[in-house]
Design a protein around this motif. Structure first.
Motif, mmCIF file in Angstrom:
data_model
loop_
_atom_site.group_PDB
_atom_site.id
_atom_site.type_symbol
_atom_site.label_atom_id
_atom_site.label_comp_id
_atom_site.label_asym_id
_atom_site.label_seq_id
_atom_site.Cartn_x
_atom_site.Cartn_y
_atom_site.Cartn_z
ATOM 1 N N GLN A 116 -3.889 -5.786 -4.046
ATOM 2 C CA GLN A 116 -3.647 -5.051 -2.797
ATOM 3 C C GLN A 116 -2.416 -5.584 -2.071
ATOM 4 O OE1 GLN A 116 -5.251 -2.177 -1.647
ATOM 5 N NE2 GLN A 116 -3.386 -2.226 -0.420
ATOM 6 N N ASP A 117 -2.247 -6.898 -2.073
ATOM 7 C CA ASP A 117 -1.050 -7.490 -1.457
ATOM 8 C C ASP A 117 0.220 -7.001 -2.152
ATOM 9 O OD1 ASP A 117 -2.683 -8.881 0.291
ATOM 10 O OD2 ASP A 117 -2.480 -10.812 -0.761
ATOM 11 N N CYS A 118 0.179 -6.924 -3.473
ATOM 12 C CA CYS A 118 1.345 -6.426 -4.226
ATOM 13 C C CYS A 118 1.604 -4.953 -3.902
ATOM 14 C CB CYS A 118 1.120 -6.603 -5.723
ATOM 15 S SG CYS A 118 1.096 -8.318 -6.266
ATOM 16 N N ALA A 119 0.548 -4.166 -3.798
ATOM 17 C CA ALA A 119 0.705 -2.755 -3.445
ATOM 18 C C ALA A 119 1.329 -2.624 -2.060
ATOM 19 C CB ALA A 119 -0.640 -2.031 -3.497
ATOM 20 N N ASP A 120 0.826 -3.391 -1.105
ATOM 21 C CA ASP A 120 1.376 -3.345 0.253
ATOM 22 C C ASP A 120 2.856 -3.730 0.263
ATOM 23 O OD1 ASP A 120 -1.113 -2.574 1.216
ATOM 24 O OD2 ASP A 120 -1.671 -4.602 1.863
ATOM 25 N N ALA A 121 3.214 -4.737 -0.529
ATOM 26 C CA ALA A 121 4.620 -5.156 -0.609
ATOM 27 C C ALA A 121 5.479 -4.059 -1.242
ATOM 28 C CB ALA A 121 4.737 -6.457 -1.399
ATOM 29 N N ALA A 122 4.947 -3.377 -2.242
ATOM 30 C CA ALA A 122 5.682 -2.269 -2.872
ATOM 31 C C ALA A 122 5.885 -1.136 -1.869
ATOM 32 C CB ALA A 122 4.933 -1.764 -4.102
ATOM 33 N N TYR A 123 4.850 -0.811 -1.096
ATOM 34 C CA TYR A 123 4.972 0.231 -0.076
ATOM 35 C C TYR A 123 6.051 -0.129 0.939
ATOM 36 C CZ TYR A 123 0.188 1.377 -1.710
ATOM 37 O OH TYR A 123 -0.918 1.664 -2.454
ATOM 38 N N GLU A 124 6.091 -1.403 1.309
ATOM 39 C CA GLU A 124 7.074 -1.845 2.293
ATOM 40 C C GLU A 124 8.502 -1.693 1.752
ATOM 41 O OE1 GLU A 124 8.260 -5.910 4.644
ATOM 42 O OE2 GLU A 124 6.135 -5.525 4.270
ATOM 43 N N VAL A 125 8.709 -2.055 0.499
ATOM 44 C CA VAL A 125 10.042 -1.910 -0.099
ATOM 45 C C VAL A 125 10.443 -0.446 -0.156
ATOM 46 C CG1 VAL A 125 11.386 -2.176 -2.229
ATOM 47 C CG2 VAL A 125 9.935 -4.048 -1.436
ATOM 48 N N GLY A 137 9.148 2.003 1.644
ATOM 49 C CA GLY A 137 9.152 2.613 2.962
ATOM 50 C C GLY A 137 8.039 3.607 3.180
ATOM 51 N N ARG A 138 7.128 3.675 2.228
ATOM 52 C CA ARG A 138 5.990 4.588 2.342
ATOM 53 C C ARG A 138 4.949 4.233 1.287
ATOM 54 N NH1 ARG A 138 5.466 8.397 -1.622
ATOM 55 N NH2 ARG A 138 7.229 8.634 -3.027
ATOM 56 N N PRO A 139 3.686 4.611 1.518
ATOM 57 C CA PRO A 139 2.675 4.405 0.477
ATOM 58 C C PRO A 139 2.783 5.483 -0.604
ATOM 59 C CG PRO A 139 1.662 5.330 2.435
ATOM 60 C CD PRO A 139 3.110 5.096 2.765
ATOM 61 N N LEU A 140 2.256 5.181 -1.765
ATOM 62 C CA LEU A 140 2.178 6.146 -2.863
ATOM 63 C C LEU A 140 1.061 5.713 -3.788
ATOM 64 C CD1 LEU A 140 4.791 5.596 -5.643
ATOM 65 C CD2 LEU A 140 4.517 3.963 -3.817
ATOM 66 N N ASP A 141 0.693 6.575 -4.698
ATOM 67 C CA ASP A 141 -0.325 6.266 -5.692
ATOM 68 C C ASP A 141 0.357 5.519 -6.833
ATOM 69 O OD1 ASP A 141 -2.289 6.135 -7.611
ATOM 70 O OD2 ASP A 141 -2.696 8.282 -7.654
ATOM 71 N N LEU A 142 0.210 4.198 -6.859
ATOM 72 C CA LEU A 142 0.874 3.384 -7.867
ATOM 73 C C LEU A 142 0.296 3.569 -9.264
ATOM 74 C CD1 LEU A 142 1.308 0.104 -5.803
ATOM 75 C CD2 LEU A 142 3.100 1.705 -6.499
ATOM 76 N N ASP A 143 -0.830 4.250 -9.361
ATOM 77 C CA ASP A 143 -1.428 4.533 -10.662
ATOM 78 C C ASP A 143 -0.986 5.880 -11.220
ATOM 79 O OD1 ASP A 143 -2.925 2.121 -10.744
ATOM 80 O OD2 ASP A 143 -4.376 3.017 -9.363
ATOM 81 N N SER A 144 -0.210 6.629 -10.466
ATOM 82 C CA SER A 144 0.249 7.946 -10.889
ATOM 83 C C SER A 144 1.644 7.857 -11.510
ATOM 84 C CB SER A 144 0.294 8.896 -9.688
ATOM 85 O OG SER A 144 1.021 10.061 -10.011
ATOM 86 N N PRO A 145 1.771 8.195 -12.795
ATOM 87 C CA PRO A 145 3.102 8.191 -13.407
ATOM 88 C C PRO A 145 4.079 9.113 -12.675
ATOM 89 C CG PRO A 145 1.428 8.336 -15.112
ATOM 90 C CD PRO A 145 0.722 8.491 -13.780
ATOM 91 N N GLN A 146 3.599 10.258 -12.213
ATOM 92 C CA GLN A 146 4.476 11.195 -11.508
ATOM 93 C C GLN A 146 4.979 10.607 -10.198
ATOM 94 O OE1 GLN A 146 1.400 12.044 -12.663
ATOM 95 N NE2 GLN A 146 1.914 13.375 -14.390
ATOM 96 N N HIS A 147 4.103 9.950 -9.444
ATOM 97 C CA HIS A 147 4.511 9.343 -8.180
ATOM 98 C C HIS A 147 5.496 8.206 -8.428
ATOM 99 C CE1 HIS A 147 0.872 10.831 -5.620
ATOM 100 N NE2 HIS A 147 1.400 11.784 -6.357
ATOM 101 N N LEU A 148 5.234 7.408 -9.467
ATOM 102 C CA LEU A 148 6.160 6.321 -9.793
ATOM 103 C C LEU A 148 7.523 6.867 -10.209
ATOM 104 C CD1 LEU A 148 4.033 3.649 -11.690
ATOM 105 C CD2 LEU A 148 5.186 3.415 -9.489
ATOM 106 N N GLN A 149 7.527 7.940 -10.993
ATOM 107 C CA GLN A 149 8.800 8.540 -11.408
ATOM 108 C C GLN A 149 9.621 8.980 -10.199
ATOM 109 O OE1 GLN A 149 7.870 11.697 -14.127
ATOM 110 N NE2 GLN A 149 7.059 10.302 -15.674
ATOM 111 N N ILE A 150 8.985 9.619 -9.257
ATOM 112 C CA ILE A 150 9.697 10.072 -8.052
ATOM 113 C C ILE A 150 10.249 8.875 -7.295
ATOM 114 C CG2 ILE A 150 9.388 11.163 -5.788
ATOM 115 C CD1 ILE A 150 7.331 13.049 -7.223
ATOM 116 N N LEU A 166 9.889 -2.910 -8.333
ATOM 117 C CA LEU A 166 9.349 -3.075 -9.688
ATOM 118 C C LEU A 166 8.595 -4.392 -9.817
ATOM 119 C CD1 LEU A 166 12.295 -1.768 -11.857
ATOM 120 C CD2 LEU A 166 9.971 -0.851 -11.798
ATOM 121 N N ALA A 167 9.106 -5.443 -9.197
ATOM 122 C CA ALA A 167 8.409 -6.729 -9.246
ATOM 123 C C ALA A 167 7.002 -6.589 -8.681
ATOM 124 C CB ALA A 167 9.203 -7.784 -8.485
ATOM 125 N N HIS A 168 6.877 -5.902 -7.561
ATOM 126 C CA HIS A 168 5.558 -5.733 -6.939
ATOM 127 C C HIS A 168 4.642 -4.850 -7.780
ATOM 128 C CE1 HIS A 168 7.027 -7.899 -3.552
ATOM 129 N NE2 HIS A 168 7.871 -6.949 -3.180
#
Length: 125
Positions: free
Chosen positions: A38-47, A49-62, A100-102
């Motif tokens: 969860q901490d890594c997800a929060d850090a990724a959202y911060e980088v 600038g918004r939350p997203l579904d990190l398990d979704s290939p489509q969301h990651l692609q965008i 990507l690190a997060h």
């Protein structure tokens, strides 16, 4: 795996070795890795600038290729460009982008949670 990541796992395995009812300790390991994910997800959202579904290939692609304008990975057969672990590892090696690190750290934490706690907990009978 770093020494910091290895310590709770080793402790959990020691509990299994010396104290068969180590279910409580394994539960705390699962909670540790879940919180780390969860901490890594929060850090990724911060980088990003918004939350997203990190398990979704489509969301990651965008996020990766449109919003962050990172180089494209190998095309996958059915869903655009690859966001599997190997492709993201290669992309991270090339760019060292913090998002990507997060994402990769989160995947690692979830993998640790699954492999080292969920399965071991199930093995305790």
């Amino acid at each position: 795996m770093t020494d910091t990541e290895r310590a709770p796992v080793v402790a959990g395995l020691c509990v299994l070795d010396t104290d068969h009812p180590g279910r409580e300790h394994l539960t705390s390991l699962r909670q540790y890795y879940t919180a780390q994910a969860q901490d890594c997800a929060d850090a990724a959202y911060e980088v990003l600038g918004r939350p997203l579904d990190l398990d979704s290939p489509q969301h990651l692609q965008i996020a990766l290729f449109e919003e962050l304008d990172l180089p494209l990975t190998t095309a996958s057969s059915d869903q655009g460009y690859s966001t599997d672990s190997d492709a993201l590892q290669e992309l991270f090696a090339a760019t060292r982008h913090p998002f990507l690190a997060h994402v990769l750290d989160r995947r690692h934490a979830l993998h640790m949670c699954d492999q080292l706690t969920t399965r071991l907990t199930g093995a305790l009978v």
